[in-house]
Design an enzyme around this catalytic site. Structure first.
Site, PDB file in Angstrom:
ATOM      1  CG  PHE A  19      -1.884  -1.159   1.217  1.00 19.22           C
ATOM      2  CD1 PHE A  19      -2.980  -1.162   0.363  1.00 19.22           C
ATOM      3  CD2 PHE A  19      -1.683  -2.265   2.034  1.00 19.22           C
ATOM      4  CE1 PHE A  19      -3.861  -2.234   0.338  1.00 19.22           C
ATOM      5  CE2 PHE A  19      -2.558  -3.337   2.026  1.00 19.22           C
ATOM      6  CZ  PHE A  19      -3.656  -3.324   1.177  1.00 19.22           C
ATOM      7  CB  SER A  52       6.877   0.342   3.538  1.00 23.09           C
ATOM      8  OG  SER A  52       6.183  -0.529   4.405  1.00 23.09           O
ATOM      9  N   GLY A  75      -3.652  -9.318   9.020  1.00 26.43           N
ATOM     10  CA  GLY A  75      -4.350  -8.252   8.314  1.00 26.43           C
ATOM     11  C   GLY A  75      -5.126  -7.316   9.224  1.00 26.43           C
ATOM     12  CG  ASP A 141       1.884   1.900   6.867  1.00 25.05           C
ATOM     13  OD1 ASP A 141       0.736   2.384   6.839  1.00 25.05           O
ATOM     14  OD2 ASP A 141       2.450   1.430   5.861  1.00 25.05           O
ATOM     15  CG  HIS A 144      -5.600   2.772   9.047  1.00 24.91           C
ATOM     16  ND1 HIS A 144      -5.826   3.063   7.728  1.00 24.91           N
ATOM     17  CD2 HIS A 144      -4.264   2.770   9.216  1.00 24.91           C
ATOM     18  CE1 HIS A 144      -4.668   3.223   7.118  1.00 24.91           C
ATOM     19  NE2 HIS A 144      -3.709   3.049   7.992  1.00 24.91           N
ATOM     20  CG  ASP A 170      -2.266   5.175   5.682  1.00 32.22           C
ATOM     21  OD1 ASP A 170      -2.399   5.300   4.458  1.00 32.22           O
ATOM     22  OD2 ASP A 170      -1.662   4.208   6.204  1.00 32.22           O
TER      23      ASP A 170
END
Ligand code: SAH
Ligand code: MG
Length: 216
Positions: A19, A52, A75, A141, A144, A170
Site C-alpha cells: 500500500f 515499505s 491483516g 503504518d 487504522h 495515512d
C-alpha cells in the site's frame, strides 16, 4: 542531491504487493537513510507483504543497522474478506484466514535484503511492552482504528532516541480523503501537541517528525 535507492531496489519495491506509493516510499527511504547515522535500529509497525520494508531495509543496509518490522500478519480490519482492501491471494488456503508472512518472506528474499531485517511476528502492543532498547526511527503504518494507532504511538514512540524520527502514514486532515478514518491523523496531532516532536516534512499522507525532547 536527494538520496534514492538503486534501480533494482526500486524495481523490487514496485513489484511488491502493498500500500505504499512511490513518492511516500522515497520520503521514507530518505528519512531512514538520514537517521541511520544514529547507528540505531529502524522499526516499522505494519509489514503486510513487505513493500515499505524493502526501502527501510535498503536504508538500514546502507547505514549498517537493522530494520525491524512488526506485524501479526493476519491483516487489518479493512483487509479482511469482503472489505475494500482485501486481496484473496493473502488468504492461507488451509486455514482460510489471512497470512501475509509467506509473501513478505518471498518479497524480502527476492530483493536480497533478508539479512538486514528482523521480522517481529505478533501484536504491536504486546511486543512494545517487552521492548527495551532505543530506536532511530519508528514508522507507524499498522491498524487504522484509534485503538491500534494509539497503542502503536504509546508503545513505540517512547523508545525513540533523541533526534530519532517518528513517521506516520495515512495522515488525512480531511475526513473525506480516506474511509479507514482519521486515527493516524489524531496520533500525528497528539505527537505535535506533546511538544516532544518537530515536523520536518510531509509527503502526501506521510509525516516525518523529529524527536526533539525527552518528554512524550
Ligand atoms: N507497510 C505496508 C502496509 C501495512 S498494512 C506496505 O508498505 O504495504 C497494515 C498492517 O498492519 C497489516 O498487515 C496488519 O496485519 C498490521 N496490523 C494491524 N494492526 C496490528 C497490530 N495491532 N499488531 C500488529 N500488526 C498489526
Ligand atoms: Mg499505510
Amino acid at each position: 542531491m536527494v538520496a534514492a535507492p538503486k534501480p533494482e531496489i526500486l524495481a523490487a519495491f514496485q513489484a511488491a504487493k502493498g500500500f505504499m506509493p512511490l513518492d511516500e516510499g522515497l520520503a521514507l527511504y530518505e528519512a531512514a537513510l538520514e537517521t541511520g547515522a544514529l547507528g540505531l535500529p529502524l522499526l516499522e509497525v505494519g509489514t503486510y507483504c513487505g513493500r515499505s520494508t524493502i526501502l527501510l531495509a535498503d536504508a538500514a543496509r546502507e547505514a549498517g543497522v537493522s530494520a525491524l518490522t512488526v506485524d501479526h500478519h493476519r491483516g487489518s480490519e479493512e483487509q479482511q474478506p469482503g472489505w475494500e482492501y482485501h486481496d484473496p491471494e493473502t488468504v492461507d488456503p488451509e486455514l482460510g484466514v489471512m497470512d501475509t508472512l509467506p509473501t513478505f518472506r518471498r518479497t524480502l528474499y527476492r530483493a536480497g535484503l533478508e539479512e538486514h531485517v528482523v521480522a517481529l511476528v505478533g501484536r504491536s502492543p504486546q511486543l512494545a511492552k517487552i521492548w527495551n532498547s532505543p530506536l532511530g526511527l519508528v514508522f507507524i503504518d499498522g491498524g487504522h482504528t484509534d485503538e491500534h494507532a494509539t497503542a502503536d504511538y504509546e508503545g513505540w514512540a517512547p523508545h525513540l532516541a533523541e533526534n530519532g524520527l517518528l513517521l506516520i502514514h495515512d495522515v488525512f486532515p480531511n475526513p473525506e480523503d480516506e474511509f479507514t478514518g482519521q486515527a493516524p491523523y489524531r496520533v500525528y496531532l497528539r505527537a505535535l501537541a506533546s511538544g516532544a516532536f518537530t515536523e520536518i516534512s510531509a509527503t502526501d499522507s506521510l509525516r516525518v517528525l523529529r524527536r526533539t525532547s525527552a518528554g512524550i
